[in-house]
Design a protein around this motif. Structure first.
Motif, short mmCIF file in Angstrom:
data_model
loop_
_atom_site.label_atom_id
_atom_site.label_comp_id
_atom_site.label_asym_id
_atom_site.label_seq_id
_atom_site.Cartn_x
_atom_site.Cartn_y
_atom_site.Cartn_z
N SER A 140 0.79 -1.25 0.18
CA SER A 140 -0.08 0.04 -0.19
C SER A 140 0.84 1.21 0.01
O SER A 140 1.86 1.31 0.52
CB SER A 140 -0.77 0.07 1.22
OG SER A 140 -1.64 1.11 1.23
N MET A 145 -6.56 0.39 1.50
CA MET A 145 -6.74 -0.11 0.41
C MET A 145 -6.50 0.91 -0.70
O MET A 145 -5.82 0.29 -1.62
CB MET A 145 -8.31 -0.29 0.38
CG MET A 145 -8.73 -1.65 0.89
SD MET A 145 -10.41 -1.79 0.83
CE MET A 145 -10.42 -2.00 -1.12
N SER A 148 -3.22 1.02 -3.47
CA SER A 148 -2.70 -0.41 -3.24
C SER A 148 -2.36 -1.40 -4.59
O SER A 148 -2.97 -1.31 -5.28
CB SER A 148 -3.27 -1.03 -2.07
OG SER A 148 -4.43 -1.36 -2.39
N TYR A 165 -4.79 -3.65 -8.85
CA TYR A 165 -4.38 -2.55 -8.17
C TYR A 165 -5.83 -1.78 -7.65
O TYR A 165 -6.99 -2.16 -8.20
CB TYR A 165 -3.45 -1.90 -8.94
CG TYR A 165 -4.15 -1.21 -10.32
CD1 TYR A 165 -4.44 -0.05 -10.28
CD2 TYR A 165 -4.20 -2.02 -11.39
CE1 TYR A 165 -5.22 0.40 -11.58
CE2 TYR A 165 -4.56 -1.68 -12.64
CZ TYR A 165 -5.12 -0.39 -12.71
OH TYR A 165 -5.77 0.18 -13.90
N ILE A 225 -0.84 -4.77 3.55
CA ILE A 225 -2.13 -4.72 3.88
C ILE A 225 -2.59 -6.28 3.59
O ILE A 225 -1.92 -7.07 2.68
CB ILE A 225 -3.14 -3.81 3.07
CG1 ILE A 225 -3.18 -3.89 1.57
CG2 ILE A 225 -2.89 -2.32 3.72
CD1 ILE A 225 -4.01 -3.14 0.96
N ARG A 243 -3.38 -4.58 8.81
CA ARG A 243 -2.28 -3.85 8.00
C ARG A 243 -1.13 -3.51 8.94
O ARG A 243 -1.46 -3.88 10.11
CB ARG A 243 -2.89 -2.37 7.80
CG ARG A 243 -3.11 -1.38 9.05
CD ARG A 243 -3.55 -0.19 8.29
NE ARG A 243 -3.34 0.71 9.75
CZ ARG A 243 -3.03 2.17 9.59
NH1 ARG A 243 -2.84 2.51 8.64
NH2 ARG A 243 -3.28 2.63 10.83
N GLN A 491 -5.66 7.41 6.59
CA GLN A 491 -4.46 6.59 7.05
C GLN A 491 -3.62 7.06 7.71
O GLN A 491 -3.04 6.58 8.66
CB GLN A 491 -3.80 5.98 5.80
CG GLN A 491 -4.95 5.02 4.79
CD GLN A 491 -5.52 4.03 5.52
OE1 GLN A 491 -4.88 3.35 6.54
NE2 GLN A 491 -6.85 3.70 5.67
#
Length: 640
Positions: A140, A145, A148, A165, A225, A243, A491
């Motif tokens: 990632s 997500m 990634s 992807y 991930i 993750r 994130q």
């Protein structure tokens, strides 16, 4: 006790089985090993030397890290882990040398175990999870997500893996034009899927992430991930998503954390913490919490009355019981502990798996030297998707310091709009680009004849940001680009670019570009927008009495940025590199079983029947006894 291998192993297992290492304990183990080596050197009897060697091997990485891997999935009974344990006993130390655990944000002990080994320009991965239908694994960009590079396996298509992807859409992954992953083996038995795959480190495919050397320094770790489920074909994973960030190239003879603790302890005179104090995490999906300490509070705590203090490194302090809920945090230096302050400078952005950092030996970051840097704040993002009540957290950051200064000062150059001069201005609907340009005359005037070294770059936007870049331009050519191709604020908050340190020279210009989708107003809150690139560099430079800065809207002579605004017709205008088609498929696979050397008994890509062949068991035993005999021979001949 020195000669009793089982005793030595049980000492180290105290922290291994709990998957948690205290900083003081790491130092103890390191010093204990040194004592053993000194004892070994002074021994005269071959027999005692041989026994002690075995004890030292028990304290080494091969056995110790296997114990850690055995302790993964600690919420399961031994019988439930049998398939995983059998696979581990067969493959660890031969097919794979390193591993990590990707944790979910829900039940304690749930997640996926990841194993890997680098062979020249290729890397082999094994991923183990409790599933019966499908398993996906990804590299990632930011830790989630979005953005990634994913390979997935479905029992509905049992003889292949799919290279794919994910961009901004959280639906099914997009199939790569170039299938770069090879299926080595899969084990599907007793409620487990254990997938073994292989690819090149650099596939030269823009729909794959290049796997870079992340061994140390300020290079960001690699973000991994995984997701899984029980349907034969890929479907929504729910809470079955995990993750972590790992250093794939790190030396497996010592943990990244152990090496960093040793380095910082030796380099500093002490440390102080800025952490929560038994904060009760709300039973809500997402919470942001703010904790702050002033310079006076910190100096009183550490018993120092005079400044300057110099920061030489930092490490996260994460509560073991609640680590699954700590999603990320950002750390700032600011004038006071007022929450609503514009004048703050990013020190650090942490996400799971990041062990911290240490500045080069001659470089330090001055603390509390200016009136506008008299407090340190930590903003923590908690993630509690299962709405679990009553979780008490004391996470935050540990700062290692020295009294006085080092020969070089580190500083942070802030580009874009760090003072939010665009405050209150609304971003247009659709896709919009804001481009801030800092002229080369600024670096010429500030740097004079000197170059500076950039250690790290953090790219910062909020929730409507979708891409961000920071470019260095020399003689009208782009010589360096840092980017978050698919920015995801949830994130990390501030995106640490995975890159090696680089040089900025006098005359270099900067161009900072932020891209938004249906943007909000510019402002301070997470629901409003910002555009800031934080560039940590050394040696620190100043423009008169002020640190080197090039902000938009302040009218600083020479170092004042120009702003361009552009409405984009479609996603092509984002100029993303990741996900683009480059028409190159060199050295790639077809997703089917590969002919590379055997890594596990089920080499033909068939479903494992749960039995390890007698030839494999014999091979393992032969390796063990050959090593034992070879070691004995070296002792008897004086080779050791």
């Amino acid at each position: 006790a020195l000669l009793d291998g089982s005793c030595l192993l049980s000492v180290e297992k105290i922290h291994l089985l709990f998957n948690h290492v205290s900083l003081d304990y790491i130092l103890f183990v390191g010093r204990f090993k040194k004592l053993l080596f000194r004892t070994f050197a002074n021994m005269k009897t071959i027999g005692f030397k041989f026994v002690l060697l075995l004890a030292l091997q028990l304290l080494g990485s091969s056995v110790a890290t296997k114990d850690v891997a055995e302790a993964y999935f600690n919420g399961l009974e031994t019988s439930e882990k049998a398939r995983y344990t059998n696979w581990l006993n067969t493959n660890f130390g031969t097919a794979y040398s390193q591993h990590s655990f990707l944790s979910t944000a829900s039940a304690s002990g749930s997640g996926a175990a990841v194993f890997w080994k680098i062979n020249g320009d290729e890397i082999n991965f094994a991923i183990a999870a409790r599933a019966t239908g499908w398993l996906a694994f990804g590299i990632s960009e930011a830790g989630g997500m979005l953005g990634s590079d994913v390979v997935y396996y479905e029992t509905a298509n049992p003889d292949q893996v799919v290279d794919s992807y994910i961009m901004e859409n959280r639906a099914a992954p997009l199939r790569d034009e170039c299938q770069s992953w090879n299926l080595i083996s899969k084990t599907i038995s007793d409620g487990w899927i254990i997938l073994e795959v292989n690819r090149k480190l650099d596939t030269e495919d823009h729909q794959d992430h290049k796997i870079v050397n992340d061994a140390g320094g300020f290079v960001a770790p690699t973000r991994l991930i995984a997701a899984w489920g029980d349907n034969p074909s890929m479907s929504y994973h729910g809470t079955n998503a995990a993750r972590n960030s790992v250093r794939l190239f790190a030396d497996d003879s010592v943990s990244v954390k152990e090496a960093l603790v040793t380095k910082l302890t030796n380099a500093s005179v002490g440390f102080f913490d800025v952490t929560e104090n038994n904060y009760q995490i709300p039973a809500t999906d997402t919470t942001y919490m703010y904790v702050c300490k002033t310079a006076d509070e910190i100096l009183q705590e550490i018993g120092v009355t005079e400044t300057p203090l110099t920061l030489v490194g930092a490490m996260p302090v994460i509560s073991e019981e609640t680590k699954a809920y700590v999603h990320h945090f950002t750390v700032y230096s600011q004038p006071s502990c007022s929450i609503n302050t514009l004048d703050r400078s990013l020190i650090y952005a942490w996400a799971p798996g990041d062990e911290g950092w240490a500045l080069p030996d001659h470089v330090g970051f001055p603390l509390f030297e200016a009136d506008n840097r008299q407090a340190i704040s930590v903003e923590i993002h908690y993630n509690n998707p299962d709405l679990v009540p009553g979780q008490m957290d004391s996470s935050g950051l540990r700062f290692y310091y020295i009294n006085g200064e080092r020969s070089e000062r580190a500083a942070v150059l802030e580009l874009g709009d760090p003072t939010v001069s665009l405050y209150g201005q609304q971003i247009n609907n659709g896709l919009t680009q804001y481009e801030f340009s800092c002229p080369g005359a600024c670096s010429s005037g500030v740097l004079q004849q000197d170059s500076v070294t950039v250690l790290a770059e953090y790219l910062h936007m909020h929730q409507t940001g979708v891409r961000m870049t920071n470019e260095v331009i020399r003689d009208n050519e782009i010589v360096h680009t840092s980017k978050a191709d698919v920015f995801e604020f949830d994130q990390q908050g501030a995106f640490l670019v995975q890159q090696e340190p680089f040089e900025v020279k006098p005359g270099d210009a900067f161009r900072t570009s932020c891209y938004y989708r249906d943007g909000a107003d510019f402002g301070l809150s997470s629901q409003e927008e910002m555009c800031v690139a934080f560039v940590m560099y050394y040696p620190a430079k100043a423009a008169g009495n002020f640190p080197w800065m090039c902000p938009y809207g302040l009218g600083i002579p020479v170092c004042s940025q120009e702003l361009g605004r552009f409405d984009l017709e479609d996603a092509q205008g984002l100029d993303r590199v990741f996900g683009a088609s480059n028409g190159k498929c060199t050295g790639t696979g077809d997703g089917g079983p590969t002919d590379i050397p055997t890594l596990s008994p089920n080499v033909n890509g068939t479903v494992d029947d749960g039995e390890t062949s007698s030839s494999v068991r014999a091979g393992v035993n032969t390796v063990f006894f050959t090593t034992l005999i070879g070691t004995s021979f070296l002792y008897l001949t004086g080779g050791l």
